[in-house]
Design a protein around this motif. Structure first.
Motif, PDB file in Angstrom:
ATOM      1  N   ARG A  56       8.804   9.004   2.542  1.00 51.20           N
ATOM      2  CA  ARG A  56       8.022   9.206   1.313  1.00 51.20           C
ATOM      3  C   ARG A  56       7.276   7.769   1.195  1.00 51.20           C
ATOM      4  O   ARG A  56       8.061   6.872   1.080  1.00 51.20           O
ATOM      5  CB  ARG A  56       8.838   9.609   0.281  1.00 51.20           C
ATOM      6  CG  ARG A  56       7.906  10.040  -1.065  1.00 51.20           C
ATOM      7  CD  ARG A  56       8.907  10.223  -2.298  1.00 51.20           C
ATOM      8  NE  ARG A  56       9.769  11.445  -2.153  1.00 51.20           N
ATOM      9  CZ  ARG A  56      10.586  11.854  -2.909  1.00 51.20           C
ATOM     10  NH1 ARG A  56      10.955  11.065  -4.004  1.00 51.20           N
ATOM     11  NH2 ARG A  56      11.070  12.968  -2.681  1.00 51.20           N
ATOM     12  N   PRO A  57       5.988   7.862   0.751  1.00 48.21           N
ATOM     13  CA  PRO A  57       5.315   6.662   0.540  1.00 48.21           C
ATOM     14  C   PRO A  57       6.044   6.144  -0.776  1.00 48.21           C
ATOM     15  O   PRO A  57       6.400   6.681  -1.563  1.00 48.21           O
ATOM     16  CB  PRO A  57       4.038   6.993   0.361  1.00 48.21           C
ATOM     17  CG  PRO A  57       3.894   8.323   1.112  1.00 48.21           C
ATOM     18  CD  PRO A  57       4.937   9.052   0.673  1.00 48.21           C
ATOM     19  N   ILE A  58       6.153   4.739  -0.853  1.00 43.76           N
ATOM     20  CA  ILE A  58       6.694   3.908  -1.945  1.00 43.76           C
ATOM     21  C   ILE A  58       5.563   2.948  -2.030  1.00 43.76           C
ATOM     22  O   ILE A  58       4.536   2.828  -1.737  1.00 43.76           O
ATOM     23  CB  ILE A  58       7.853   3.449  -1.619  1.00 43.76           C
ATOM     24  CG1 ILE A  58       7.902   2.548  -0.336  1.00 43.76           C
ATOM     25  CG2 ILE A  58       9.164   4.457  -1.708  1.00 43.76           C
ATOM     26  CD1 ILE A  58       9.531   2.080   0.018  1.00 43.76           C
ATOM     27  N   ALA A  85       1.332  -1.209  -6.244  1.00 43.74           N
ATOM     28  CA  ALA A  85       0.297  -1.016  -5.163  1.00 43.74           C
ATOM     29  C   ALA A  85       1.133   0.045  -4.214  1.00 43.74           C
ATOM     30  O   ALA A  85       2.189  -0.348  -3.743  1.00 43.74           O
ATOM     31  CB  ALA A  85      -0.157  -2.339  -4.554  1.00 43.74           C
ATOM     32  N   ALA A  86       0.321   0.993  -3.731  1.00 43.34           N
ATOM     33  CA  ALA A  86       1.074   1.922  -2.660  1.00 43.34           C
ATOM     34  C   ALA A  86       1.120   1.462  -1.283  1.00 43.34           C
ATOM     35  O   ALA A  86       0.342   0.668  -0.998  1.00 43.34           O
ATOM     36  CB  ALA A  86       0.048   3.295  -2.678  1.00 43.34           C
ATOM     37  N   GLN A  87       2.170   1.505  -0.725  1.00 46.16           N
ATOM     38  CA  GLN A  87       2.634   1.337   0.487  1.00 46.16           C
ATOM     39  C   GLN A  87       3.102   2.521   1.235  1.00 46.16           C
ATOM     40  O   GLN A  87       3.392   3.427   0.842  1.00 46.16           O
ATOM     41  CB  GLN A  87       3.823   0.181   0.516  1.00 46.16           C
ATOM     42  CG  GLN A  87       3.550  -0.808  -0.364  1.00 46.16           C
ATOM     43  CD  GLN A  87       2.417  -1.925   0.037  1.00 46.16           C
ATOM     44  OE1 GLN A  87       2.488  -2.024   1.390  1.00 46.16           O
ATOM     45  NE2 GLN A  87       1.694  -2.446  -0.677  1.00 46.16           N
ATOM     46  N   GLY A 115      11.543   4.418 -10.274  1.00 43.10           N
ATOM     47  CA  GLY A 115      10.865   5.564  -9.439  1.00 43.10           C
ATOM     48  C   GLY A 115      10.777   4.833  -7.988  1.00 43.10           C
ATOM     49  O   GLY A 115      11.994   4.643  -7.551  1.00 43.10           O
ATOM     50  N   HIS A 116       9.603   5.212  -7.468  1.00 44.08           N
ATOM     51  CA  HIS A 116       9.495   4.656  -6.241  1.00 44.08           C
ATOM     52  C   HIS A 116       8.759   3.252  -6.137  1.00 44.08           C
ATOM     53  O   HIS A 116       8.028   2.990  -4.936  1.00 44.08           O
ATOM     54  CB  HIS A 116       9.001   5.531  -5.298  1.00 44.08           C
ATOM     55  CG  HIS A 116       9.893   6.662  -5.135  1.00 44.08           C
ATOM     56  ND1 HIS A 116      11.132   6.735  -4.542  1.00 44.08           N
ATOM     57  CD2 HIS A 116       9.667   7.835  -5.533  1.00 44.08           C
ATOM     58  CE1 HIS A 116      11.487   7.824  -4.586  1.00 44.08           C
ATOM     59  NE2 HIS A 116      10.860   8.825  -5.319  1.00 44.08           N
ATOM     60  N   ARG A 155      18.445  -2.245  -1.995  1.00 43.01           N
ATOM     61  CA  ARG A 155      17.234  -2.097  -2.806  1.00 43.01           C
ATOM     62  C   ARG A 155      16.275  -3.451  -2.607  1.00 43.01           C
ATOM     63  O   ARG A 155      15.263  -3.295  -2.434  1.00 43.01           O
ATOM     64  CB  ARG A 155      17.605  -1.859  -4.352  1.00 43.01           C
ATOM     65  CG  ARG A 155      18.051  -0.579  -4.869  1.00 43.01           C
ATOM     66  CD  ARG A 155      18.048  -0.505  -6.251  1.00 43.01           C
ATOM     67  NE  ARG A 155      19.173  -1.188  -6.835  1.00 43.01           N
ATOM     68  CZ  ARG A 155      20.315  -0.907  -7.049  1.00 43.01           C
ATOM     69  NH1 ARG A 155      20.750   0.253  -6.748  1.00 43.01           N
ATOM     70  NH2 ARG A 155      21.123  -1.755  -7.845  1.00 43.01           N
ATOM     71  N   ALA A 156      17.175  -4.727  -2.651  1.00 41.91           N
ATOM     72  CA  ALA A 156      16.316  -5.942  -2.287  1.00 41.91           C
ATOM     73  C   ALA A 156      15.763  -5.925  -1.121  1.00 41.91           C
ATOM     74  O   ALA A 156      14.516  -6.315  -0.667  1.00 41.91           O
ATOM     75  CB  ALA A 156      17.253  -7.123  -2.655  1.00 41.91           C
TER      76      ALA A 156
END
Length: 532
Positions: free
Chosen positions: A358-360, A365-367, A458-459, A516-517
């Motif tokens: 899934r894009p994150i 900014a979208a990645q 969220g993402h 997460r990091a």
């Protein structure tokens, strides 16, 4: 009655330690992935309030400020140039201490089990090194008669214990009067206090001294632990690494045996190997040297020493590149990076439920998704270049590099030794450069030490690292480096750097915060590569 607890760290370390770690107050010296104050406050837990005395000119980082506040510590800035006794008087007056008990710990000292609930005592132990110490004359009743400074190199008094750096005084006012009367001379002030108080000697349990170069490395050794997937036993002469994973240990042994002499001079010296208790092991000579991860995360080393360190890293990589292997380096990259990254991501998804397809986004900014990033990285590896094998360390990151400032030479430890299932000393130079970049540019060691802030909603991820003065120009110097025609931050090296953080995600299942990091950091590195 409340007790005042002072950690006296109001002057920077001496020249020997400053040459290794930079001009740090002793309580901020690096000990593995933490600072000395973390260990000191753990030992002092249960008593409050804590006050850490620091030079007023020392620019403490926001991360350290937050960490100390979390530990319930108030910082007391003191003027430069004060003697120890003067600094104690200044600190007690600054915090408005009354006649409550005052406990003092020297900033370069760690006492494992100080008697926090007692007063009028001094912790003492045997003199083990020929540095200057304060010796104590103790009566048959256990009462301390006086302290005597013994200069470095002198034998001192036979049988007299030395003050270990932990003092507990029942009367703060009497201590103030004594230090003031003796014009800020700490030892003489304590002697004056002894005239009116029955102060006794207590054994310094688990006493470690970090105040001198020799004692620092021996003390650090006493508190350093090995990583969970292997066992390292160190006796001060040798380091024995063992594991039930025999293939891994034999491969590392093979690498240390077979590396050419021009490479071995930069590595730990192999002393022996074998099997014991169902595990295999190898032994190397133990080196009392700082680790680059310590210097990078917690040190205050200047630009010139760091450039000398990087120059020695370059010398090592050039020595490796000069020894060609029988095959192609591309094959090693395919096994270590391209083939592994997607498999590791799928494992991470199975274990955590993370939507890797899934894009994150990063900083709003979208990645692409993690899978898309991994698939787009493969072309950037340039696996069809036909590059020849050369000697490859395989884990050439800051935590596996020691530095000897006296001879200005690194010592690389813990080589990989395996490519796929095959023990070999050969691989691709670009992988070693990527490992070096994953510390200097990827800032892996800061994540391991917790010196970052990662937020996600969220993402969408946001990641900020504690500023490190040397990092920008160290990254620039790595970008200027070129070994055997490969730039230190060439596109393939940077692509490998991204893949390293994607690949390590399932290896840190016990630390979701680190995972997460790593996700956020992989996005950061990908964005920078994609926009280059």
């Amino acid at each position: 009655m409340a007790t005042v607890r002072l950690i006296m760290s109001g002057a920077v370390v001496g020249q020997e330690l400053a040459a290794e770690f930079g001009p740090l107050p002793p309580s901020l010296l690096p000990v593995g992935v933490q600072r000395l104050y973390d260990l000191q406050l753990l030992a002092l837990a249960g008593g409050a309030p804590f006050h850490l005395v620091l030079p007023e000119t020392y620019d403490i980082s926001d991360h350290d400020l937050a960490r100390l506040a979390e530990l319930g510590v108030e910082i007391v800035p003191t003027p430069e140039g004060l003697r120890l006794g003067e600094a104690v008087v200044y600190a007690l007056n600054s915090i408005g201490a009354g006649d409550e008990p005052v406990h003092i710990l020297h900033g370069d000292t760690l006492i494992a089990s100080p008697p926090l609930d007692q007063a009028d005592l001094i912790a003492g132990g045997a003199r083990t090194h020929e540095y200057a110490w304060a010796e104590m004359e103790v009566g048959a009743d256990g009462r301390i008669r006086r302290l005597v400074n013994t200069p470095a190199g002198e034998d001192g008094h036979e049988g007299w214990p030395v003050a270990a750096g932990y003092f507990a005084f029942a009367s703060g006012l009497d201590l103030l009067r004594s230090l003031t009367r003796m014009r800020g001379d700490f030892i003489e002030g304590v002697n004056h206090y002894l005239e009116g108080h029955a102060v006794r000697l207590v054994p310094a349990e688990g006493w470690l001294d970090f105040g001198h170069l020799q004692t620092f490395f021996q003390s650090r050794l006493a508190v350093t632990t090995a990583r969970a997937f292997n066992t390292v036993r160190i006796d001060g002469l040798t380091a024995r690494k063992s594991s039930a994973d025999s293939a891994k240990i034999w491969a590392e042994t093979h690498w240390l045996q077979e590396a050419p002499p021009a490479v071995q001079v930069y590595c730990g010296r192999l002393l022996g190997f074998g099997g014991e208790g169902g595990q295999v092991f190898y032994e190397t000579e133990y080196e009392f040297l700082p680790v680059l991860s310590e210097l990078f995360v917690h040190g205050a080393v200047g630009r010139k020493p760091w450039l000398r360190i990087l120059a020695s890293c370059e010398d090592f990589l050039r020595a490796c590149a000069a020894e060609r292997g029988p095959g192609r380096g591309d094959a090693a990259l395919k096994a270590l990076a391209a083939d592994k990254t997607l498999a590791r991501l799928e494992r991470f998804a199975r274990e955590t439920g993370f939507p890797i397809d899934r894009p994150i986004s990063l900083d709003g900014a979208a990645q692409p998704s993690l899978v898309q990033i991994a698939e787009r990285l493969v072309p950037a590896y340039d696996l069809a270049s036909g590059r020849a094998d050369s000697v490859m360390h395989g884990d050439f990151c800051f935590s596996n590099i020691l530095y000897d400032s006296r001879v200005r030479r690194i010592k690389a430890i813990d080589p990989r030794g395996l490519v796929g299932e095959k023990p070999t000393i050969y691989g691709d130079l670009r992988y070693d450069l990527a490992k070096l970049a994953h510390s200097a540019v990827g800032r892996y060691d800061q994540i391991i030490a917790g010196r970052y802030d990662c937020q996600f909603e969220g993402h969408d991820y946001r990641l900020a690292f504690e500023p490190i003065a040397c990092q920008p120009w160290l990254e620039a110097a790595l970008g200027d480096l070129e070994v055997d025609g490969v730039g230190g931050l060439s596109a393939s090296v940077r692509a490998l750097n991204v893949s390293l953080f994607l690949s390590m995600l399932p290896l840190h299942a016990d630390r979701p915060d680190r995972q997460r990091a790593f996700v956020a950091n992989a996005l950061r590195l990908w964005r920078d590569l994609d926009q280059a």
